[in-house]
Motif scaffolding. Structure first.
Motif, mmCIF file in Angstrom:
data_model
loop_
_atom_site.group_PDB
_atom_site.id
_atom_site.type_symbol
_atom_site.label_atom_id
_atom_site.label_comp_id
_atom_site.label_asym_id
_atom_site.label_seq_id
_atom_site.Cartn_x
_atom_site.Cartn_y
_atom_site.Cartn_z
ATOM 1 N N ASP A 83 -1.013 48.087 -54.121
ATOM 2 C CA ASP A 83 -1.380 49.362 -53.509
ATOM 3 C C ASP A 83 -2.500 49.201 -52.496
ATOM 4 O O ASP A 83 -2.508 49.865 -51.447
ATOM 5 C CB ASP A 83 -1.804 50.353 -54.596
ATOM 6 C CG ASP A 83 -0.633 50.777 -55.475
ATOM 7 O OD1 ASP A 83 0.516 50.693 -55.000
ATOM 8 O OD2 ASP A 83 -0.874 51.165 -56.626
ATOM 9 N N ASP A 84 -3.457 48.344 -52.801
ATOM 10 C CA ASP A 84 -4.540 48.088 -51.848
ATOM 11 C C ASP A 84 -3.994 47.559 -50.531
ATOM 12 O O ASP A 84 -4.444 47.953 -49.449
ATOM 13 C CB ASP A 84 -5.540 47.078 -52.428
ATOM 14 C CG ASP A 84 -6.393 47.676 -53.531
ATOM 15 O OD1 ASP A 84 -6.408 48.914 -53.664
ATOM 16 O OD2 ASP A 84 -7.028 46.894 -54.262
ATOM 17 N N SER A 85 -3.029 46.644 -50.615
ATOM 18 C CA SER A 85 -2.451 46.066 -49.411
ATOM 19 C C SER A 85 -1.704 47.118 -48.595
ATOM 20 O O SER A 85 -1.801 47.150 -47.361
ATOM 21 C CB SER A 85 -1.507 44.915 -49.776
ATOM 22 O OG SER A 85 -0.929 44.360 -48.619
ATOM 23 N N ASP A 142 -2.320 50.356 -48.533
ATOM 24 C CA ASP A 142 -3.330 51.210 -47.909
ATOM 25 C C ASP A 142 -3.968 50.514 -46.707
ATOM 26 O O ASP A 142 -4.221 51.138 -45.669
ATOM 27 C CB ASP A 142 -4.421 51.571 -48.929
ATOM 28 C CG ASP A 142 -3.945 52.599 -49.937
ATOM 29 O OD1 ASP A 142 -2.884 53.210 -49.706
ATOM 30 O OD2 ASP A 142 -4.628 52.777 -50.964
ATOM 31 N N TYR A 143 -4.230 49.230 -46.865
ATOM 32 C CA TYR A 143 -4.853 48.437 -45.789
ATOM 33 C C TYR A 143 -3.975 48.459 -44.543
ATOM 34 O O TYR A 143 -4.450 48.674 -43.424
ATOM 35 C CB TYR A 143 -5.067 47.015 -46.295
ATOM 36 C CG TYR A 143 -5.558 46.014 -45.272
ATOM 37 C CD1 TYR A 143 -6.919 45.896 -44.995
ATOM 38 C CD2 TYR A 143 -4.673 45.178 -44.604
ATOM 39 C CE1 TYR A 143 -7.375 44.971 -44.072
ATOM 40 C CE2 TYR A 143 -5.118 44.244 -43.678
ATOM 41 C CZ TYR A 143 -6.469 44.145 -43.418
ATOM 42 O OH TYR A 143 -6.910 43.232 -42.494
#
Length: 750
Positions: free
Chosen positions: A5-7, A9-10
């Motif tokens: 999920d972080d990726s 969003d990034y």
């Protein structure tokens, strides 16, 4: 949130993706636009039409690489197609820019055939200075690269093949040295027979490994002559088929010196590691899971296992970013027609050599403060090591010239300076000082000679021929530290316990006898490095002094001020920081010494700071700063810098423009300075900023450094009779080397 999920969003955050186009010339006026496009653009077009090579002069071609893929073999994801591979190719562009300042267009091709792929890429040659092929499945990747190299007159490089080969080749050079084995005697087993494995095996042969000593395995076992005869192998890995009994990977690894894994995770067990020769070399490079776990391999036997993987959480990561940005940088800068074997070998050999050198503090900090010293746990440099750019690129460029692949030659010493400037203005400015220092190195005494950072800095100063360092401290402790660091040098060491100090104590007594110092006091204090170093400089037995790394600034400054004192034309010393931005440099004074200077002190500090700027080949333009612009506020505080500016303009020896009082933005913004105050003696923004008091100077330089993105060099001490600089506690080795270089140039001028 997890990594997934972080990726997302990034990559999704506005603007989507990771790259953009930015202009490199001004476009703020109508004239700018007429030069950038119509009608001005006709001029370079005409020149290029007449001489196509002029595209390198008038366009971005010489710094532009195409990253091209069809998405058929994306690492860890397989054949996901061209559109899905775009985030990977954008990421490749980020690495090119971050590590070597190379611009990239990522190009994802939906080609119907190998011939179509080749045709599309070859047709784009007028646009690019080089082509990086990425994530293309074997055996098509071999065919595509071969044909493009034949058809195109710019470098074509398939990183999945050659990048891995070069980095693992550098690791092999050093691993073999540590294991005490010759490359020509190594028996090497490969797990994997695809593009990366085949290219790596070929490259190992270029480094000196015997082809006959290489055994290659694929999923069906050892590549044998019988399998080749039966048509099981493609033309590119057939050269490594051996006339031997068929077998599996375990059979191949038995008695091998080296295992190279470019296949799948978990296919090697501890028994297979134990079957290998003494002090085995294991490069398990499958991602994300290596062929054998790092700890399992290390624990499988009692002798030395030299292990590398493709992972960043274990020592010795074989990471392609150590190669391709810098290889292309060198190739582009000599306008090479190809990246040939000589250039790749030069890159691997220089990378291996770099791993044997002292590692900068910034790199150690970036990797968790773990010791990085040449040995089984450190056989290749780390990707964030800034030295790689100006070590590998010149090696590649030089190899291109010597092998006939270059279309222009470079002065390598000037080229290194050019590369350093790409890493930031501070490196460009310090290179000016380094060059001056190297012309006539001076004797620099270090009061804190037992400190590890001081010893490492001394090594670099000798290695780069910048200075002749003198270390004050316990001889046994210093020599033991040198040995533990693995440094091969013999600095001049002055151990107070071994010295006859009476003469030096007498000098100290003579300088301070009317300031409360008795002969007994002098005899006691002279054993302190700050006092002994100051006396050595005062007596002319050393040319300059550095101290302060382990002391509070005032305590470190006090002995040299008492013994050496200020210059004949100075009553006060001052601390100056040089702040470098992308396209600008400013000198800020006073930031460390004078708390509430008078107008006379401000004028004196300005003169000495201007002289310091000239040591960096910067012509000074000085502004005396205040909260007032040229009398807009009538207070005692505003009057002080105004009077200082008046004194300087009245001084016939002042040969640089100076004005004040003025606000900080007036001093540095051209439109405000020349548009509103056309009467000012400054016709360009100031580069010497003199603050009205210590609080203002110290606060301002730290804000500029932290919020303005400036790099700070200093504090450099001006106004001393002989060169003395006081380091900041926590300074890194590069800061010490920088300050010592400034001290050498100070000494040359004095």
């Amino acid at each position: 949130m997890g990594l997934h999920d972080d990726s997302l969003d990034y990559h999704e955050s506005d603007p989507p993706g990771k790259i953009e186009i930015a202009t490199t010339k001004s476009t703020s006026t109508q004239r700018d636009l007429s030069l950038a496009y119509s009608p001005g653009v006709a001029a370079p077009c005409g020149e290029i039409a007449e001489t196509p090579e002029d595209a390198y002069r008038y366009t971005a071609k010489g710094n532009l690489v195409a990253v091209v893929s069809d998405g058929s073999a994306v690492l860890g994801l397989g054949d996901i197609g061209p559109v899905a591979s775009k985030p990977v190719m954008e990421g490749k562009g980020v690495l090119f820019k971050r590590f070597a300042d190379i611009d990239v267009f990522d190009i994802e091709l939906d080609a119907s055939s190998t011939e179509a792929f080749v045709g599309h890429v070859a047709a784009m040659e007028p646009t690019f200075g080089g082509v990086n092929l990425e994530d293309i499945a074997a055996p098509d990747c071999f065919t595509i690269e071969e044909r493009l190299r034949e058809q195109m007159d710019v470098p074509v490089f398939h990183d999945d093949q050659h990048g891995t080969a070069i980095i693992s080749g550098a690791a092999l050079i050093n691993a073999a040295q540590i294991a005490g084995k010759d490359l020509g005697d190594l028996n090497v087993t490969f797990a994997g027979a695809g593009a990366a494995a085949t290219a790596t095996a070929r490259f190992f042969v270029s480094l000196g490994v015997s082809t006959e000593n290489i055994t290659m395995c694929d999923i069906d076992g050892i590549l044998t002559s019988d399998r080749a005869a039966q048509g099981e192998l493609h033309q590119y890995n057939r050269e490594f088929a051996r006339d031997r009994t068929p077998g599996d990977l375990a059979d191949a690894m038995d008695s091998s010196d080296v295992f190279v894994g470019l296949s799948a995770g978990g296919i090697v067990d501890e028994a297979m590691v134990r079957s290998m020769a003494e002090n085995p070399i294991i490069f398990a490079m499958a991602n994300p899971d290596p062929e054998i776990d790092y700890h399992a391999a290390k624990n499988a036997r009692e002798d030395t296992v030299i292990m590398a993987t493709g992972r960043s959480d274990y020592p010795n990561q074989v990471n392609n970013v150590l190669g391709f940005p810098f290889i292309f940088r060198g190739a582009l800068d000599v306008r090479a027609t190809e990246i040939n074997e000589a250039m790749k070998v030069a890159a691997a050999e220089r990378l291996a050599e770099l791993a044997r050198e002292d590692v900068p503090d910034a790199v150690v900090k970036a990797y968790g403060e773990q010791p990085l010293q040449f040995g089984p746990e450190y056989i290749i440099p780390k990707p964030l090591d800034p030295r790689i750019l100006f070590e590998l690129a010149p090696a590649v460029a030089n190899a291109a010239v010597e092998s006939g692949a270059a279309r222009r030659e470079l002065d390598l010493s000037q080229y290194v300076e050019h590369l350093e400037a790409r890493l930031g203005k501070s490196r460009e400015m310090m290179r000016v000082v380094f060059n001056k220092a190297q012309r006539d190195p001076k004797r620099v005494v270090f009061a804190e000679g037992t400190d590890v950072k001081i010893i490492r800095a001394a090594y670099q100063l000798i290695d780069q021929e910048i200075a002749d360092p003198v270390l004050i401290g316990d001889r046994e402790q210093i020599t033991q530290t040198i040995s533990e660091l693995g440094l091969s040098f013999s600095p001049d060491i002055l151990d107070p316990a071994e010295m006859e100090l009476d003469t030096y104590a007498e000098t100290l007594y003579e300088r301070r006898k009317r300031n409360g110092i008795t002969r007994r006091d002098a005899a006691e204090r002279i054993t302190d490095g700050n006092y002994l170093g100051s006396v050595l400089v005062e007596r002319g037995e050393a040319d300059a002094m550095l101290t302060g790394l382990t002391h509070q600034y005032p305590a470190a400054l006090r002995p040299p001020l008492q013994i050496i004192g200020t210059d004949d034309d100075a009553d006060y010393a001052a601390g100056v920081y040089m702040l470098t931005f992308k396209n600008r440099v400013v000198f800020c004074a006073d930031t460390t010494v004078n708390q509430d200077p008078s107008a006379e002190v401000l004028a004196e500090v300005t003169r000495h700071t201007a002289a310091l700027a000239r040591r960096f080949n910067v012509e000074p333009r000085a502004a005396l700063l205040s909260y007032s612009d040229f009398g807009s506020v009538r207070t005692a505080g505003a009057a002080k810098p105004r009077r200082a500016a008046e004194r300087l303009r009245e001084n016939p020896t002042v040969d640089f423009p100076v004005d004040g009082e003025m606000q900080a933005d007036t001093a540095v913004v051209e439109e405000m300075l020349t548009g509103t105050y056309e009467f000012s003696d400054l016709d360009e923004p100031a580069n010497v900023l003199v603050f009205p008091n210590l609080e203002a100077g110290n606060i301002a330089y730290k804000l500029l450094q932290r919020l303005g993105g400036a790099e700070a060099i200093g504090p450099m001490l001006v106004g001393m009779d002989k060169p003395v600089h006081v380091l900041q506690r926590g300074d890194e080795v590069k800061d010490i080397v920088n300050m010592a270089s400034v001290a050498v140039v100070d000494a040359q001028e004095k």
